[in-house]
Write an enzyme that holds these catalytic residues in place. Structure first.
Site, PDB file in Angstrom:
ATOM      1  N   ASN A   9      82.715 -14.226-115.337  1.00  0.00           N
ATOM      2  CA  ASN A   9      83.848 -14.128-116.260  1.00  0.00           C
ATOM      3  C   ASN A   9      85.096 -14.481-115.464  1.00  0.00           C
ATOM      4  O   ASN A   9      85.554 -13.684-114.653  1.00  0.00           O
ATOM      5  CB  ASN A   9      83.936 -12.710-116.839  1.00  0.00           C
ATOM      6  CG  ASN A   9      85.185 -12.516-117.677  1.00  0.00           C
ATOM      7  OD1 ASN A   9      85.876 -13.487-118.018  1.00  0.00           O
ATOM      8  ND2 ASN A   9      85.494 -11.277-118.018  1.00  0.00           N
ATOM      9  N   TRP A  10      85.591 -15.678-115.714  1.00  0.00           N
ATOM     10  CA  TRP A  10      86.757 -16.144-114.942  1.00  0.00           C
ATOM     11  C   TRP A  10      88.063 -15.494-115.374  1.00  0.00           C
ATOM     12  O   TRP A  10      89.082 -15.664-114.724  1.00  0.00           O
ATOM     13  CB  TRP A  10      86.877 -17.666-115.081  1.00  0.00           C
ATOM     14  CG  TRP A  10      85.948 -18.437-114.193  1.00  0.00           C
ATOM     15  CD1 TRP A  10      85.067 -17.925-113.274  1.00  0.00           C
ATOM     16  CD2 TRP A  10      85.816 -19.870-114.124  1.00  0.00           C
ATOM     17  NE1 TRP A  10      84.411 -18.949-112.649  1.00  0.00           N
ATOM     18  CE2 TRP A  10      84.845 -20.156-113.147  1.00  0.00           C
ATOM     19  CE3 TRP A  10      86.428 -20.924-114.793  1.00  0.00           C
ATOM     20  CZ2 TRP A  10      84.473 -21.464-112.827  1.00  0.00           C
ATOM     21  CZ3 TRP A  10      86.053 -22.223-114.479  1.00  0.00           C
ATOM     22  CH2 TRP A  10      85.094 -22.486-113.501  1.00  0.00           C
ATOM     23  N   GLU A  96      89.438  -5.473-121.217  1.00  0.00           N
ATOM     24  CA  GLU A  96      90.819  -5.978-121.153  1.00  0.00           C
ATOM     25  C   GLU A  96      91.319  -6.370-122.545  1.00  0.00           C
ATOM     26  O   GLU A  96      92.500  -6.232-122.846  1.00  0.00           O
ATOM     27  CB  GLU A  96      90.898  -7.148-120.155  1.00  0.00           C
ATOM     28  CG  GLU A  96      90.815  -6.630-118.718  1.00  0.00           C
ATOM     29  CD  GLU A  96      90.128  -7.574-117.737  1.00  0.00           C
ATOM     30  OE1 GLU A  96      90.011  -8.771-118.023  1.00  0.00           O
ATOM     31  OE2 GLU A  96      89.702  -7.075-116.673  1.00  0.00           O
ATOM     32  N   GLY A 172      87.643  -4.813-111.070  1.00  0.00           N
ATOM     33  CA  GLY A 172      88.714  -5.348-110.236  1.00  0.00           C
ATOM     34  C   GLY A 172      89.320  -4.336-109.271  1.00  0.00           C
ATOM     35  O   GLY A 172      90.370  -4.569-108.682  1.00  0.00           O
ATOM     36  N   SER A 212      83.134  -5.063-110.096  1.00  0.00           N
ATOM     37  CA  SER A 212      83.107  -5.258-108.637  1.00  0.00           C
ATOM     38  C   SER A 212      81.729  -5.650-108.092  1.00  0.00           C
ATOM     39  O   SER A 212      81.355  -5.231-107.003  1.00  0.00           O
ATOM     40  CB  SER A 212      83.647  -4.014-107.925  1.00  0.00           C
ATOM     41  OG  SER A 212      84.979  -3.747-108.335  1.00  0.00           O
ATOM     42  N   GLY A 233      83.285 -10.730-112.346  1.00  0.00           N
ATOM     43  CA  GLY A 233      84.665 -11.223-112.450  1.00  0.00           C
ATOM     44  C   GLY A 233      85.066 -11.970-111.188  1.00  0.00           C
ATOM     45  O   GLY A 233      84.668 -13.117-110.966  1.00  0.00           O
ATOM     46  N   GLY A 234      85.822 -11.311-110.346  1.00  0.00           N
ATOM     47  CA  GLY A 234      86.409 -11.923-109.142  1.00  0.00           C
ATOM     48  C   GLY A 234      85.453 -12.779-108.326  1.00  0.00           C
ATOM     49  O   GLY A 234      85.798 -13.903-107.920  1.00  0.00           O
TER      50      GLY A 234
HETATM   51  P1  13P Z   1      85.300  -7.717-111.349  1.00  0.00           P
HETATM   52  O1  13P Z   1      83.944  -8.254-110.967  1.00  0.00           O
HETATM   53  O2  13P Z   1      86.423  -8.555-110.824  1.00  0.00           O
HETATM   54  O3  13P Z   1      85.431  -6.260-111.041  1.00  0.00           O
HETATM   55  O4  13P Z   1      85.402  -7.863-112.955  1.00  0.00           O
HETATM   56  C1  13P Z   1      84.394  -7.368-113.753  1.00  0.00           C
HETATM   57  C2  13P Z   1      84.586  -7.826-115.146  1.00  0.00           C
HETATM   58  O5  13P Z   1      85.480  -7.387-115.846  1.00  0.00           O
HETATM   59  C3  13P Z   1      83.689  -8.871-115.656  1.00  0.00           C
HETATM   60  O6  13P Z   1      83.829  -9.027-117.027  1.00  0.00           O
END
Ligand code: 13P
Length: 248
Positions: A9-10, A96, A172, A212, A233-234
């Site tokens: 997920n960018w 989010e 995150g 994470s 995510g990241g």
């Molecule tokens: P992170 O991997 O950056 O914690 O984000 C997770 C996320 O919200 C994926 O949708």
């Protein structure tokens, strides 16, 4: 049985040029495996990714969609528009969007149904925030999100859904839920799905963990019985990191 599915997920990262550079590098590094994979990118990157990944098994997803067919909804994108580009997946109800854009279980349900009717796989996100976890309400919150978000969906459609468990406090923040904490919640999610759709259907539904996830912790997370994948995510922004996660 359930095929592992790891999606990136960018969020709101990467211009078209950056997406193209990622995709070309990722395509080189990617080894064809039995693990399904997809990148969920900003709308403006989708056509670029579909084009570059067209001769591969790498899927492409959006991060949101509107539930109406078309109409006066300034700034929105319809399921038909995603279909037209050739998108395979769409994230629905990310925390989010719930937190900043007034996403509710009701809109999650409408979007999920619309996607299913148009052959795009919904990745339905659920998860509690820190306050809710500390108050001992994690399961109650997730159960409500599931029951209301997945109301009036047939068993035939339910099998196609991917559920992503993303504890908001682990997104995150660098704080991963321990594999045991994640497994406990994913097992609970499967129990709720069993209650809604029956055991045969619930056994088929892919449940991802998100929050994470990195190359260093992917293996132990993926080894858990009820965790079939990850929503990253990241660490999905760098081709090598994302490949290492898929290689878990
Ligand atoms: P992170 O991997 O950056 O914690 O984000 C997770 C996320 O919200 C994926 O949708």
């Amino acid at each position: 049985m359930r095929i592992p599915f790891i999606a990136g997920n960018w969020k709101m990262f990467k211009t078209r040029a950056e997406a193209q550079a990622f995709a070309e590098e990722f395509k080189q590094l990617y080894k064809d495996t039995d693990v399904k994979t997809a990148i969920c990118a900003p709308y403006t990157d989708l056509a670029t990714l579909v084009e570059i990944f067209k001769d591969t098994k790498i899927g492409v997803g959006a991060q949101n969609v509107h539930f109406e067919e078309e109409g006066a909804f300034t700034g929105e994108i319809s399921v038909g528009m995603l279909q037209d580009i050739g998108v395979d997946y769409c994230i629905v109800g990310h925390s989010e969007r719930r937190q900043y854009f007034a996403e509710t279980d009701e809109t999650v349900n409408k979007k999920t149904k619309k996607l299913l009717a148009n052959d795009i796989v919904p990745i339905v996100c659920v998860g509690e925030c820190l306050e809710e976890r500390e108050a001992g309400k994690a399961k109650e919150v997730v159960e409500t999100q599931l029951r209301n978000g997945l109301v009036a969906i047939s068993n035939e459609d339910a099998i196609k859904i991917v559920v992503a468990y993303e504890p908001v406090w682990a997104i995150g923040t660098g704080k991963t839920a321990t594999p045991e904490q994640a497994e406990e919640m994913c097992e609970f999610i499967r129990d709720v799905l069993t209650d809604i759709f029956g055991e045969d259907v619930a056994d088929e539904i892919v449940i991802q963990y998100g929050g994470s996830v990195k190359p260093a912790n992917a293996t132990e997370i993926m080894n858990m019985t009820n965790i079939d994948g990850a929503l990253v995510g990241g660490a999905s922004l760098k081709p090598q990191d994302f490949v290492n996660i898929i290689d878990f």
